[in-house]
Design a protein around this motif. Structure first.
Motif, PDB file in Angstrom:
ATOM      1  N   ILE A 162       5.738  59.965 -55.834  1.00  0.00           N
ATOM      2  CA  ILE A 162       4.462  60.498 -55.377  1.00  0.00           C
ATOM      3  C   ILE A 162       3.786  59.469 -54.471  1.00  0.00           C
ATOM      4  CG2 ILE A 162       2.166  61.254 -56.099  1.00  0.00           C
ATOM      5  CD1 ILE A 162       3.518  62.314 -58.689  1.00  0.00           C
ATOM      6  N   PRO A 163       3.506  59.844 -53.228  1.00  0.00           N
ATOM      7  CA  PRO A 163       2.890  58.887 -52.301  1.00  0.00           C
ATOM      8  C   PRO A 163       1.445  58.546 -52.651  1.00  0.00           C
ATOM      9  CG  PRO A 163       3.929  60.716 -51.112  1.00  0.00           C
ATOM     10  CD  PRO A 163       3.849  61.089 -52.555  1.00  0.00           C
ATOM     11  N   VAL A 164       1.119  57.302 -52.373  1.00  0.00           N
ATOM     12  CA  VAL A 164      -0.249  56.818 -52.424  1.00  0.00           C
ATOM     13  C   VAL A 164      -0.698  56.691 -50.973  1.00  0.00           C
ATOM     14  CG1 VAL A 164      -1.657  54.801 -53.004  1.00  0.00           C
ATOM     15  CG2 VAL A 164       0.091  55.589 -54.592  1.00  0.00           C
ATOM     16  N   VAL A 165      -1.947  57.019 -50.700  1.00  0.00           N
ATOM     17  CA  VAL A 165      -2.479  56.896 -49.346  1.00  0.00           C
ATOM     18  C   VAL A 165      -3.710  56.006 -49.405  1.00  0.00           C
ATOM     19  CG1 VAL A 165      -3.412  58.108 -47.343  1.00  0.00           C
ATOM     20  CG2 VAL A 165      -1.622  59.190 -48.737  1.00  0.00           C
ATOM     21  N   ALA A 166      -3.656  54.896 -48.671  1.00  0.00           N
ATOM     22  CA  ALA A 166      -4.809  53.996 -48.568  1.00  0.00           C
ATOM     23  C   ALA A 166      -5.654  54.449 -47.399  1.00  0.00           C
ATOM     24  CB  ALA A 166      -4.330  52.570 -48.362  1.00  0.00           C
ATOM     25  N   LEU A 167      -6.945  54.551 -47.640  1.00  0.00           N
ATOM     26  CA  LEU A 167      -7.887  54.895 -46.578  1.00  0.00           C
ATOM     27  C   LEU A 167      -8.642  53.618 -46.231  1.00  0.00           C
ATOM     28  CD1 LEU A 167      -9.177  58.283 -47.993  1.00  0.00           C
ATOM     29  CD2 LEU A 167      -7.407  57.910 -46.270  1.00  0.00           C
ATOM     30  N   GLU A 168      -8.387  53.119 -45.038  1.00  0.00           N
ATOM     31  CA  GLU A 168      -8.934  51.837 -44.599  1.00  0.00           C
ATOM     32  C   GLU A 168      -9.971  52.070 -43.507  1.00  0.00           C
ATOM     33  OE1 GLU A 168      -4.867  49.298 -45.293  1.00  0.00           O
ATOM     34  OE2 GLU A 168      -5.060  50.492 -43.470  1.00  0.00           O
ATOM     35  N   PRO A 169     -11.135  51.431 -43.619  1.00  0.00           N
ATOM     36  CA  PRO A 169     -12.163  51.614 -42.594  1.00  0.00           C
ATOM     37  C   PRO A 169     -11.637  51.244 -41.211  1.00  0.00           C
ATOM     38  CG  PRO A 169     -12.961  50.213 -44.381  1.00  0.00           C
ATOM     39  CD  PRO A 169     -11.505  50.449 -44.617  1.00  0.00           C
ATOM     40  N   LYS A 188      -6.083  59.388 -38.457  1.00  0.00           N
ATOM     41  CA  LYS A 188      -7.508  59.085 -38.269  1.00  0.00           C
ATOM     42  C   LYS A 188      -8.325  60.132 -39.011  1.00  0.00           C
ATOM     43  CE  LYS A 188      -6.708  55.631 -35.560  1.00  0.00           C
ATOM     44  NZ  LYS A 188      -6.786  54.298 -36.094  1.00  0.00           N
ATOM     45  N   VAL A 189      -9.188  59.673 -39.922  1.00  0.00           N
ATOM     46  CA  VAL A 189      -9.968  60.595 -40.755  1.00  0.00           C
ATOM     47  C   VAL A 189     -11.438  60.212 -40.739  1.00  0.00           C
ATOM     48  CG1 VAL A 189      -8.012  61.100 -42.279  1.00  0.00           C
ATOM     49  CG2 VAL A 189      -9.580  59.250 -42.867  1.00  0.00           C
ATOM     50  N   THR A 190     -12.262  61.170 -41.091  1.00  0.00           N
ATOM     51  CA  THR A 190     -13.688  60.934 -41.285  1.00  0.00           C
ATOM     52  C   THR A 190     -14.000  61.229 -42.742  1.00  0.00           C
ATOM     53  OG1 THR A 190     -14.167  61.577 -39.011  1.00  0.00           O
ATOM     54  CG2 THR A 190     -16.018  61.580 -40.565  1.00  0.00           C
ATOM     55  N   LEU A 191     -14.547  60.239 -43.436  1.00  0.00           N
ATOM     56  CA  LEU A 191     -14.904  60.387 -44.840  1.00  0.00           C
ATOM     57  C   LEU A 191     -16.400  60.605 -44.953  1.00  0.00           C
ATOM     58  CD1 LEU A 191     -12.893  57.307 -46.155  1.00  0.00           C
ATOM     59  CD2 LEU A 191     -12.136  59.669 -46.072  1.00  0.00           C
ATOM     60  N   GLU A 192     -16.784  61.495 -45.814  1.00  0.00           N
ATOM     61  CA  GLU A 192     -18.189  61.694 -46.128  1.00  0.00           C
ATOM     62  C   GLU A 192     -18.370  61.320 -47.588  1.00  0.00           C
ATOM     63  OE1 GLU A 192     -19.357  65.649 -45.084  1.00  0.00           O
ATOM     64  OE2 GLU A 192     -18.850  65.372 -42.978  1.00  0.00           O
ATOM     65  N   ILE A 193     -19.074  60.219 -47.811  1.00  0.00           N
ATOM     66  CA  ILE A 193     -19.313  59.717 -49.161  1.00  0.00           C
ATOM     67  C   ILE A 193     -20.820  59.697 -49.353  1.00  0.00           C
ATOM     68  CG2 ILE A 193     -18.968  57.804 -50.770  1.00  0.00           C
ATOM     69  CD1 ILE A 193     -16.504  57.031 -49.019  1.00  0.00           C
ATOM     70  N   GLY A 194     -21.304  60.635 -50.156  1.00  0.00           N
ATOM     71  CA  GLY A 194     -22.754  60.783 -50.275  1.00  0.00           C
ATOM     72  C   GLY A 194     -23.326  61.153 -48.922  1.00  0.00           C
ATOM     73  N   THR A 195     -24.279  60.370 -48.450  1.00  0.00           N
ATOM     74  CA  THR A 195     -24.891  60.626 -47.141  1.00  0.00           C
ATOM     75  C   THR A 195     -24.256  59.778 -46.038  1.00  0.00           C
ATOM     76  OG1 THR A 195     -26.586  58.962 -47.573  1.00  0.00           O
ATOM     77  CG2 THR A 195     -27.105  61.247 -48.185  1.00  0.00           C
TER      78      THR A 195
END
Length: 88
Positions: free
Chosen positions: A79-86, A31-38
């Motif tokens: 090399i792993p790829v990681v998908a970040l899904e909402p 579980k992650v929190t992404l900050e994209i711009g504002t």
């Protein structure tokens, strides 16, 4: 059915023989929190370590950032790829 992929990140560590520390952190707590711009977006990190989807996503990254092709030649690991899904 999978959620739409928001972002893809690559655990390349510039072709080092081992995965980066942040990759292990995501395995332990996806579980992650992404900050994209504002904007702040809650997401789930899903490792994709093999198969056609991993290969397709890695190739797409190489098209955008060609240096990632060199990283694959420097290491024996996949090399792993990681998908970040909402999160829903």
């Amino acid at each position: 059915m999978r959620a739409a992929i928001l972002l893809v990140i690559i655990a390349s560590k510039a072709g080092a023989p081992d995965n980066p520390d942040w990759y292990h952190n995501l395995l332990a707590n996806p579980k992650v929190t992404l900050e994209i711009g504002t904007e702040t977006i809650e997401a789930t990190a899903t490792p994709i370590t093999e198969g056609p989807e991993r290969d397709r996503l890695y190739a797409a990254m190489v098209r955008v950032m060609p240096g990632f092709a060199e990283y694959e030649t420097k290491t024996d690991r996949v090399i792993p790829v990681v998908a970040l899904e909402p999160s829903t």
